[in-house]
Design a protein around this motif. Structure first.
Motif, PDB file in Angstrom:
ATOM      1  N   ILE A   5       0.832  -1.199   0.000  1.00 34.55           N
ATOM      2  CA  ILE A   5       0.000   0.000   0.000  1.00 34.55           C
ATOM      3  C   ILE A   5       0.870   1.254   0.000  1.00 34.55           C
ATOM      4  O   ILE A   5       1.750   1.410   0.844  1.00 34.55           O
ATOM      5  CB  ILE A   5      -0.944   0.000   1.217  1.00 34.55           C
ATOM      6  CG1 ILE A   5      -1.791  -1.279   1.194  1.00 34.55           C
ATOM      7  CG2 ILE A   5      -1.815   1.247   1.223  1.00 34.55           C
ATOM      8  CD1 ILE A   5      -2.600  -1.513   2.429  1.00 34.55           C
ATOM      9  N   LYS A   6       0.572   2.126  -0.927  1.00 32.09           N
ATOM     10  CA  LYS A   6       1.294   3.390  -1.068  1.00 32.09           C
ATOM     11  C   LYS A   6       0.685   4.444  -0.152  1.00 32.09           C
ATOM     12  O   LYS A   6      -0.522   4.464   0.061  1.00 32.09           O
ATOM     13  CB  LYS A   6       1.201   3.845  -2.525  1.00 32.09           C
ATOM     14  CG  LYS A   6       2.017   5.059  -2.867  1.00 32.09           C
ATOM     15  CD  LYS A   6       1.940   5.324  -4.356  1.00 32.09           C
ATOM     16  CE  LYS A   6       2.820   6.499  -4.714  1.00 32.09           C
ATOM     17  NZ  LYS A   6       2.870   6.712  -6.150  1.00 32.09           N
ATOM     18  N   ASN A   7       1.532   5.305   0.379  1.00 29.21           N
ATOM     19  CA  ASN A   7       1.162   6.474   1.191  1.00 29.21           C
ATOM     20  C   ASN A   7       0.861   6.171   2.658  1.00 29.21           C
ATOM     21  O   ASN A   7       0.303   7.017   3.344  1.00 29.21           O
ATOM     22  CB  ASN A   7      -0.008   7.252   0.568  1.00 29.21           C
ATOM     23  CG  ASN A   7       0.321   7.785  -0.800  1.00 29.21           C
ATOM     24  OD1 ASN A   7       1.466   8.129  -1.083  1.00 29.21           O
ATOM     25  ND2 ASN A   7      -0.666   7.824  -1.675  1.00 29.21           N
ATOM     26  N   MET A   8       1.218   5.005   3.142  1.00 35.85           N
ATOM     27  CA  MET A   8       1.085   4.730   4.576  1.00 35.85           C
ATOM     28  C   MET A   8       2.339   5.283   5.254  1.00 35.85           C
ATOM     29  O   MET A   8       3.431   4.804   4.999  1.00 35.85           O
ATOM     30  CB  MET A   8       0.981   3.228   4.843  1.00 35.85           C
ATOM     31  CG  MET A   8      -0.352   2.630   4.526  1.00 35.85           C
ATOM     32  SD  MET A   8      -0.410   0.853   4.878  1.00 35.85           S
ATOM     33  CE  MET A   8      -0.444   0.827   6.668  1.00 35.85           C
ATOM     34  N   VAL A   9       2.171   6.290   6.105  1.00 40.79           N
ATOM     35  CA  VAL A   9       3.352   6.943   6.667  1.00 40.79           C
ATOM     36  C   VAL A   9       3.366   7.027   8.197  1.00 40.79           C
ATOM     37  O   VAL A   9       4.337   7.524   8.762  1.00 40.79           O
ATOM     38  CB  VAL A   9       3.530   8.363   6.082  1.00 40.79           C
ATOM     39  CG1 VAL A   9       3.794   8.308   4.591  1.00 40.79           C
ATOM     40  CG2 VAL A   9       2.318   9.238   6.370  1.00 40.79           C
ATOM     41  N   ILE A  31      -0.064  -5.704  10.031  1.00 32.81           N
ATOM     42  CA  ILE A  31      -0.131  -4.432   9.320  1.00 32.81           C
ATOM     43  C   ILE A  31       1.116  -3.642   9.665  1.00 32.81           C
ATOM     44  O   ILE A  31       1.359  -3.327  10.832  1.00 32.81           O
ATOM     45  CB  ILE A  31      -1.390  -3.626   9.699  1.00 32.81           C
ATOM     46  CG1 ILE A  31      -2.643  -4.398   9.308  1.00 32.81           C
ATOM     47  CG2 ILE A  31      -1.366  -2.261   9.024  1.00 32.81           C
ATOM     48  CD1 ILE A  31      -3.939  -3.678   9.586  1.00 32.81           C
ATOM     49  N   GLU A  32       1.912  -3.381   8.653  1.00 30.78           N
ATOM     50  CA  GLU A  32       3.120  -2.566   8.789  1.00 30.78           C
ATOM     51  C   GLU A  32       2.967  -1.373   7.867  1.00 30.78           C
ATOM     52  O   GLU A  32       2.088  -1.359   7.006  1.00 30.78           O
ATOM     53  CB  GLU A  32       4.361  -3.376   8.376  1.00 30.78           C
ATOM     54  CG  GLU A  32       4.640  -4.593   9.248  1.00 30.78           C
ATOM     55  CD  GLU A  32       5.007  -4.241  10.673  1.00 30.78           C
ATOM     56  OE1 GLU A  32       5.571  -3.147  10.895  1.00 30.78           O
ATOM     57  OE2 GLU A  32       4.722  -5.044  11.573  1.00 30.78           O
ATOM     58  N   LEU A  33       3.838  -0.387   8.012  1.00 33.12           N
ATOM     59  CA  LEU A  33       3.807   0.734   7.087  1.00 33.12           C
ATOM     60  C   LEU A  33       4.071   0.196   5.685  1.00 33.12           C
ATOM     61  O   LEU A  33       5.084  -0.437   5.431  1.00 33.12           O
ATOM     62  CB  LEU A  33       4.849   1.783   7.456  1.00 33.12           C
ATOM     63  CG  LEU A  33       4.595   2.556   8.751  1.00 33.12           C
ATOM     64  CD1 LEU A  33       5.724   3.525   9.026  1.00 33.12           C
ATOM     65  CD2 LEU A  33       3.270   3.285   8.719  1.00 33.12           C
ATOM     66  N   GLY A  34       3.136   0.433   4.791  1.00 38.65           N
ATOM     67  CA  GLY A  34       3.316   0.035   3.401  1.00 38.65           C
ATOM     68  C   GLY A  34       2.879  -1.370   3.043  1.00 38.65           C
ATOM     69  O   GLY A  34       2.879  -1.738   1.880  1.00 38.65           O
ATOM     70  N   GLU A  35       2.496  -2.171   4.026  1.00 38.32           N
ATOM     71  CA  GLU A  35       2.046  -3.523   3.676  1.00 38.32           C
ATOM     72  C   GLU A  35       1.095  -4.113   4.703  1.00 38.32           C
ATOM     73  O   GLU A  35       1.145  -3.797   5.886  1.00 38.32           O
ATOM     74  CB  GLU A  35       3.222  -4.459   3.430  1.00 38.32           C
ATOM     75  CG  GLU A  35       4.227  -4.563   4.535  1.00 38.32           C
ATOM     76  CD  GLU A  35       5.469  -5.343   4.112  1.00 38.32           C
ATOM     77  OE1 GLU A  35       5.708  -6.394   4.733  1.00 38.32           O
ATOM     78  OE2 GLU A  35       6.178  -4.896   3.206  1.00 38.32           O
ATOM     79  N   VAL A  36       0.228  -4.980   4.187  1.00 39.57           N
ATOM     80  CA  VAL A  36      -0.753  -5.674   5.014  1.00 39.57           C
ATOM     81  C   VAL A  36      -0.730  -7.136   4.617  1.00 39.57           C
ATOM     82  O   VAL A  36      -0.747  -7.465   3.437  1.00 39.57           O
ATOM     83  CB  VAL A  36      -2.176  -5.116   4.772  1.00 39.57           C
ATOM     84  CG1 VAL A  36      -3.208  -5.937   5.511  1.00 39.57           C
ATOM     85  CG2 VAL A  36      -2.259  -3.669   5.171  1.00 39.57           C
TER      86      VAL A  36
END
Length: 186
Positions: A5-9, A31-36
């Motif tokens: 996932i883009k734009n998770m900051v 769930i991590e920044l940028g990925e699930v």
């Protein structure tokens, strides 16, 4: 199944993504920044449902490897600046190479080619954003901010801040205070 996932900051982004995925009836294991990582595999229609739900919040599913790598670089840099800048015991290039298990020059060339900015400039811009945020809170001295963001000196931070923003840190604080005063009189 893993989704990129883009734009998770930030942590709030993780919460929004988790909430939206659960609203659709899916369960996320991690769930991590940028990925699930979803508990089960999903089909194209379900993936499109997730895409539509996340787009409402400015997120975007990423499918190609280049985009995933770029987003991972951004996520790692943002995480370093926001959460643990003083705790990586190496320089940024080694850190990124180790985290992504790729040669730094390959990462650097890819990033520059796609983003039209170097990794170093992106890193500096993220640090300056953090400096602005900390100046807005007005809870730390410039020395404390420099230490927190791993600058070698206050002078170096100040010079870099002026180079990027066009303002001295003192002038920026004055602008912030003027805006606050103006907002209180509305």
């Amino acid at each position: 199944m893993k989704l990129y996932i883009k734009n998770m900051v930030c942590d709030r982004c993780k919460w929004v993504v988790k909430t939206e995925i659960e609203k659709l009836g899916f369960k996320a294991n991690v769930i991590e920044l940028g990925e699930v990582e979803l508990e089960a595999n999903i089909d194209i229609e379900q993936k499109n449902q997730i895409q539509v739900a996340l787009e409402n919040f400015g997120f975007e599913l990423i499918d190609d490897k280049k985009s995933r790598t770029i987003e991972k670089i951004k996520t790692l840099i943002i995480d370093v600046v926001q959460n643990n800048n003083n705790q990586i015991n190496t320089n940024l290039s080694e850190y990124l190479s180790n985290q992504l298990t790729q040669d730094y020059s390959t990462l650097s060339n890819l990033f520059s080619e796609v983003e039209d900015i170097t990794i170093e400039k992106f890193f500096i811009n993220q640090k300056i954003k953090k400096v602005k945020e900390l100046l807005m809170y007005d809870e730390l001295t410039l020395s404390e901010i420099a230490y927190q963001l791993n600058y070698s000196s206050v002078a170096y931070l100040s010079n870099q801040f002026k180079k990027v923003t066009g303002f001295t840190t003192t002038h920026y604080k004055l602008l912030k205070n003027k805006k606050a005063i103006k907002m209180n009189h509305l």
